[in-house]
Design a protein around this motif. Structure first.
Motif, PDB file in Angstrom:
ATOM      1  N   GLU A  19       5.830 -18.042 -16.953  1.00 46.25           N
ATOM      2  CA  GLU A  19       6.703 -16.953 -17.405  1.00 46.25           C
ATOM      3  C   GLU A  19       5.977 -16.064 -18.408  1.00 46.25           C
ATOM      4  OE1 GLU A  19      10.094 -19.015 -18.942  1.00 46.25           O
ATOM      5  OE2 GLU A  19      11.069 -19.149 -16.984  1.00 46.25           O
ATOM      6  N   GLU A  20       5.191 -16.680 -19.288  1.00 48.93           N
ATOM      7  CA  GLU A  20       4.439 -15.908 -20.282  1.00 48.93           C
ATOM      8  C   GLU A  20       3.410 -15.006 -19.603  1.00 48.93           C
ATOM      9  OE1 GLU A  20       1.951 -17.461 -23.911  1.00 48.93           O
ATOM     10  OE2 GLU A  20       3.954 -18.371 -23.920  1.00 48.93           O
ATOM     11  N   LYS A  21       2.706 -15.558 -18.612  1.00 50.73           N
ATOM     12  CA  LYS A  21       1.715 -14.757 -17.886  1.00 50.73           C
ATOM     13  C   LYS A  21       2.380 -13.607 -17.144  1.00 50.73           C
ATOM     14  CE  LYS A  21      -1.615 -18.462 -17.293  1.00 50.73           C
ATOM     15  NZ  LYS A  21      -2.211 -19.427 -16.356  1.00 50.73           N
ATOM     16  N   MET A  22       3.552 -13.863 -16.569  1.00 50.59           N
ATOM     17  CA  MET A  22       4.268 -12.799 -15.856  1.00 50.59           C
ATOM     18  C   MET A  22       4.685 -11.689 -16.810  1.00 50.59           C
ATOM     19  SD  MET A  22       6.567 -14.966 -13.126  1.00 50.59           S
ATOM     20  CE  MET A  22       7.552 -13.555 -12.697  1.00 50.59           C
ATOM     21  N   LYS A  23       5.132 -12.056 -18.010  1.00 50.77           N
ATOM     22  CA  LYS A  23       5.500 -11.037 -19.001  1.00 50.77           C
ATOM     23  C   LYS A  23       4.295 -10.190 -19.365  1.00 50.77           C
ATOM     24  CE  LYS A  23       9.291 -13.436 -21.339  1.00 50.77           C
ATOM     25  NZ  LYS A  23       9.702 -14.099 -22.585  1.00 50.77           N
ATOM     26  N   GLU A  24       3.137 -10.847 -19.554  1.00 52.43           N
ATOM     27  CA  GLU A  24       1.917 -10.117 -19.893  1.00 52.43           C
ATOM     28  C   GLU A  24       1.523  -9.169 -18.753  1.00 52.43           C
ATOM     29  OE1 GLU A  24      -1.012 -13.074 -20.782  1.00 52.43           O
ATOM     30  OE2 GLU A  24       0.031 -13.744 -22.592  1.00 52.43           O
ATOM     31  N   GLN A  25       1.656  -9.634 -17.517  1.00 56.13           N
ATOM     32  CA  GLN A  25       1.300  -8.788 -16.373  1.00 56.13           C
ATOM     33  C   GLN A  25       2.243  -7.596 -16.248  1.00 56.13           C
ATOM     34  OE1 GLN A  25       1.129 -11.340 -12.953  1.00 56.13           O
ATOM     35  NE2 GLN A  25      -0.941 -12.031 -13.410  1.00 56.13           N
ATOM     36  N   ARG A  26       3.529  -7.812 -16.512  1.00 55.40           N
ATOM     37  CA  ARG A  26       4.485  -6.695 -16.457  1.00 55.40           C
ATOM     38  C   ARG A  26       4.150  -5.665 -17.532  1.00 55.40           C
ATOM     39  NH1 ARG A  26       8.515 -10.588 -14.941  1.00 55.40           N
ATOM     40  NH2 ARG A  26       8.994 -11.013 -17.119  1.00 55.40           N
ATOM     41  N   ALA A  27       3.804  -6.142 -18.733  1.00 53.15           N
ATOM     42  CA  ALA A  27       3.445  -5.217 -19.812  1.00 53.15           C
ATOM     43  C   ALA A  27       2.181  -4.439 -19.444  1.00 53.15           C
ATOM     44  CB  ALA A  27       3.247  -5.987 -21.120  1.00 53.15           C
ATOM     45  N   ALA A  28       1.206  -5.115 -18.857  1.00 55.16           N
ATOM     46  CA  ALA A  28      -0.028  -4.437 -18.444  1.00 55.16           C
ATOM     47  C   ALA A  28       0.265  -3.409 -17.354  1.00 55.16           C
ATOM     48  CB  ALA A  28      -1.046  -5.460 -17.950  1.00 55.16           C
ATOM     49  N   ALA A  29       1.149  -3.745 -16.432  1.00 54.28           N
ATOM     50  CA  ALA A  29       1.499  -2.799 -15.361  1.00 54.28           C
ATOM     51  C   ALA A  29       2.185  -1.568 -15.940  1.00 54.28           C
ATOM     52  CB  ALA A  29       2.399  -3.489 -14.336  1.00 54.28           C
ATOM     53  N   LYS A  30       3.040  -1.760 -16.928  1.00 54.42           N
ATOM     54  CA  LYS A  30       3.714  -0.618 -17.562  1.00 54.42           C
ATOM     55  C   LYS A  30       2.697   0.275 -18.272  1.00 54.42           C
ATOM     56  CE  LYS A  30       8.286  -2.597 -18.297  1.00 54.42           C
ATOM     57  NZ  LYS A  30       9.267  -3.060 -19.279  1.00 54.42           N
ATOM     58  N   ARG A  31       1.732  -0.352 -18.954  1.00 58.56           N
ATOM     59  CA  ARG A  31       0.695   0.438 -19.627  1.00 58.56           C
ATOM     60  C   ARG A  31      -0.111   1.237 -18.607  1.00 58.56           C
ATOM     61  NH1 ARG A  31       0.041  -4.182 -22.719  1.00 58.56           N
ATOM     62  NH2 ARG A  31      -1.757  -4.843 -21.502  1.00 58.56           N
ATOM     63  N   MET A  32      -0.482   0.576 -17.504  1.00 62.59           N
ATOM     64  CA  MET A  32      -1.263   1.271 -16.480  1.00 62.59           C
ATOM     65  C   MET A  32      -0.476   2.429 -15.889  1.00 62.59           C
ATOM     66  SD  MET A  32      -4.291   0.195 -16.276  1.00 62.59           S
ATOM     67  CE  MET A  32      -4.742   1.028 -14.786  1.00 62.59           C
ATOM     68  N   ALA A  33       0.809   2.245 -15.676  1.00 60.01           N
ATOM     69  CA  ALA A  33       1.635   3.329 -15.139  1.00 60.01           C
ATOM     70  C   ALA A  33       1.655   4.501 -16.113  1.00 60.01           C
ATOM     71  CB  ALA A  33       3.050   2.828 -14.871  1.00 60.01           C
ATOM     72  N   GLY A  34       1.732   4.207 -17.394  1.00 59.09           N
ATOM     73  CA  GLY A  34       1.707   5.256 -18.411  1.00 59.09           C
ATOM     74  C   GLY A  34       0.393   6.009 -18.399  1.00 59.09           C
ATOM     75  N   TYR A  35      -0.720   5.266 -18.274  1.00 59.41           N
ATOM     76  CA  TYR A  35      -2.031   5.910 -18.233  1.00 59.41           C
ATOM     77  C   TYR A  35      -2.162   6.777 -16.987  1.00 59.41           C
ATOM     78  CZ  TYR A  35      -3.429   2.539 -21.847  1.00 59.41           C
ATOM     79  OH  TYR A  35      -3.512   1.807 -22.987  1.00 59.41           O
ATOM     80  N   MET A  36      -1.652   6.286 -15.870  1.00 60.08           N
ATOM     81  CA  MET A  36      -1.738   7.056 -14.628  1.00 60.08           C
ATOM     82  C   MET A  36      -0.930   8.352 -14.729  1.00 60.08           C
ATOM     83  SD  MET A  36      -1.590   3.923 -11.886  1.00 60.08           S
ATOM     84  CE  MET A  36      -1.421   4.960 -10.461  1.00 60.08           C
TER      85      MET A  36
END
Length: 65
Positions: A27-44
């Motif tokens: 669950e912790e890894k999934m939360k980290e991946q979701r946060a990273a995906a949100k950051r990447m979407a923002g950068y894009m």
């Protein structure tokens, strides 16, 4: 309760604890991946905005030139 039953119950409790820990880690890894995906979407989105501004500026330069 016999010794054998107590031993089996103890083993099951240990396995359950291990599974809970693994679940928590996943669950912790999934939360980290979701946060990273949100950051990447923002950068894009930021990159897209910059490209649009540059394309607009280039269009104006060609139009004026």
């Amino acid at each position: 309760m016999t010794d054998e039953e107590a031993k089996t119950l103890g083993e099951l409790a240990l396995k359950a604890d291990m599974l809970r820990r693994q679940c928590r880690d996943i669950e912790e890894k999934m939360k980290e991946q979701r946060a990273a995906a949100k950051r990447m979407a923002g950068y894009m989105l930021a990159e897209l905005a910059i490209i649009m501004i540059l394309a607009f500026a280039a269009g104006i330069a060609v139009w004026k030139g």
